[in-house]
Design a protein around this motif. Sequence first.
Motif, PDB file in Angstrom:
ATOM      1  N   THR A  21      25.362  43.151  11.341  1.00  0.00           N
ATOM      2  CA  THR A  21      26.730  43.638  11.277  1.00  0.00           C
ATOM      3  C   THR A  21      27.725  42.527  11.585  1.00  0.00           C
ATOM      4  OG1 THR A  21      26.409  44.394  13.531  1.00  0.00           O
ATOM      5  CG2 THR A  21      26.099  46.004  11.800  1.00  0.00           C
ATOM      6  N   GLY A  22      28.992  42.912  11.735  1.00  0.00           N
ATOM      7  CA  GLY A  22      30.077  41.954  11.861  1.00  0.00           C
ATOM      8  C   GLY A  22      30.155  41.281  13.214  1.00  0.00           C
ATOM      9  N   SER A  23      31.257  40.567  13.412  1.00  0.00           N
ATOM     10  CA  SER A  23      31.433  39.801  14.633  1.00  0.00           C
ATOM     11  C   SER A  23      31.607  40.722  15.834  1.00  0.00           C
ATOM     12  CB  SER A  23      32.643  38.880  14.499  1.00  0.00           C
ATOM     13  OG  SER A  23      33.816  39.643  14.290  1.00  0.00           O
ATOM     14  N   ARG A  24      31.180  40.233  16.995  1.00  0.00           N
ATOM     15  CA  ARG A  24      31.232  41.023  18.219  1.00  0.00           C
ATOM     16  C   ARG A  24      32.270  40.456  19.176  1.00  0.00           C
ATOM     17  NH1 ARG A  24      25.189  42.428  20.301  1.00  0.00           N
ATOM     18  NH2 ARG A  24      24.632  43.904  18.657  1.00  0.00           N
ATOM     19  N   LYS A  25      32.766  41.345  20.034  1.00  0.00           N
ATOM     20  CA  LYS A  25      33.610  40.915  21.139  1.00  0.00           C
ATOM     21  C   LYS A  25      32.751  40.526  22.341  1.00  0.00           C
ATOM     22  CE  LYS A  25      37.841  43.533  20.130  1.00  0.00           C
ATOM     23  NZ  LYS A  25      37.585  43.833  18.724  1.00  0.00           N
ATOM     24  N   THR A 396      35.442  52.378  19.896  1.00  0.00           N
ATOM     25  CA  THR A 396      35.707  51.153  20.651  1.00  0.00           C
ATOM     26  C   THR A 396      34.405  50.433  20.986  1.00  0.00           C
ATOM     27  OG1 THR A 396      37.749  52.057  21.575  1.00  0.00           O
ATOM     28  CG2 THR A 396      36.724  50.235  22.774  1.00  0.00           C
ATOM     29  N   ILE A 397      33.385  51.188  21.406  1.00  0.00           N
ATOM     30  CA  ILE A 397      32.078  50.586  21.663  1.00  0.00           C
ATOM     31  C   ILE A 397      31.521  49.951  20.390  1.00  0.00           C
ATOM     32  CG2 ILE A 397      29.663  51.111  22.246  1.00  0.00           C
ATOM     33  CD1 ILE A 397      30.744  53.236  24.192  1.00  0.00           C
ATOM     34  N   ALA A 398      31.650  50.676  19.274  1.00  0.00           N
ATOM     35  CA  ALA A 398      31.164  50.147  17.998  1.00  0.00           C
ATOM     36  C   ALA A 398      31.887  48.860  17.624  1.00  0.00           C
ATOM     37  CB  ALA A 398      31.346  51.199  16.905  1.00  0.00           C
ATOM     38  N   ASN A 399      33.182  48.788  17.912  1.00  0.00           N
ATOM     39  CA  ASN A 399      33.954  47.592  17.603  1.00  0.00           C
ATOM     40  C   ASN A 399      33.535  46.426  18.493  1.00  0.00           C
ATOM     41  OD1 ASN A 399      36.762  46.028  18.421  1.00  0.00           O
ATOM     42  ND2 ASN A 399      36.590  46.422  16.233  1.00  0.00           N
ATOM     43  N   ILE A 400      33.312  46.695  19.787  1.00  0.00           N
ATOM     44  CA  ILE A 400      32.890  45.628  20.707  1.00  0.00           C
ATOM     45  C   ILE A 400      31.573  45.017  20.250  1.00  0.00           C
ATOM     46  CG2 ILE A 400      32.126  45.139  23.059  1.00  0.00           C
ATOM     47  CD1 ILE A 400      34.001  47.475  23.939  1.00  0.00           C
TER      48      ILE A 400
END
Length: 421
Positions: A21-25, A396-400
């Motif tokens: 998946t994409g970039s992580r925080k 928000t968790i998914a985005n992080i």
Amino acid sequence: MAAGAMVLPYVLPGGSLFAPTGSRKANHVVFCMFAGGVRNLESVHKNDGNLMPSMLNGNESISSDIVSSMSALPSPAVSSPLQNFGTLYKEFRYDQGPTGHFNGHTTAITGQYTNSSLSLLERPSYPTVFELYRKHNTPSMSALNSWWITHTNNLYPILNYSNYAGYGPTYGANQLSPNDLFSSRTVPNLINKNNFSGNNKELQDDIRKFMNNNFGGGLNASAGMKNDTEDAEKIENWIDKVLQDISSGSLNNPWNIPSYMNGDMYNIYFAEEVLKQFQPELLVVNMFGVDTCHTDFSGYCNAMRRADWAVGHLWDTIQNTPGLANDTVLIVAPEIGRNGTPNSIVDANGRPALDHTNSDPMSKEIFCLVAGPPSVVNQGKVISQEAGRSIDIVPTIANILGFDSEIPGLLPGNVLHDAFI
């Protein structure tokens, strides 16, 4: 306990996962539900003083009658309140659905509103955050990377996966209820020096029964849930060590609390042990002691203060664990609030007790704190106006963790962008 001798019915398979998946925080998220129903008046508004000094800034004195009902605690485990390490949403909302504990938990864990027809004997109708994480993340991730630590084996373990088509047990979390499995306080004589040995089949069977408790009410205990052999052995070896430590008495009060460690503290303690042992990318843990507010307001304040201390200890553990320090976002939020109008029960201090009913709007008022590395999370930020909802926590968790763009239109909530750099 001999490796491979005990099968844990909540330990789930690694499974075949989707594309990277994409970039992580950050690479780790811990979501702590300050559960049991916490009213904003006593928490972020500090009507009876600062009952949460590990989390909130301020030296407001606690009301004298409440102080007289509080048990001793050491100084906070953190050098500075957690709000200085993140963003505090003072007026978060659980804005739809009945204000029951299970409804609130389900909303927070699925990112979907619930309604009055929610069955307490069925798994959620929508995927949980554990399933979304495991299905839409990197293929190499195993179930060891996802944990759900519950305060009891009754009811709440069914939130580890849903009935939603295409998800289910293959993508669920490892679920553990330490106060049921590991506590000789609540399970008298289950674990002690006299009956524990590494090859004690009777003890293993007893533990298996306790691990099966949450499958009451017609749920299927053999729903295909198990880790691969290597991961199962790791978990069994860890449980073996915990049982040995309990039998020696070294876990009677591992934090050396001067009065006692309550169930919330033990739940957070074992969540910390899971974090240190397995370093999962996603861990959700709940607390429930404040629910005493139905009959004892002063006890509720005492439980809130102890839960706050535990959250501070959790943050301190994260910051002092290599692999987690500076790479973990901690989210703290109650599942529901409490009524503004009291019930008819009065405690020893003359304080009226509080329920949580759907007709009282204060039961939908909660807070949310997002703490994390300064390169990721806005430090010391306070959002005082109404902003954010329970259904925003899962996206928000998914985005992080970098997989929000992979989820196929299942989440109605929004990412809490204001909390991040």
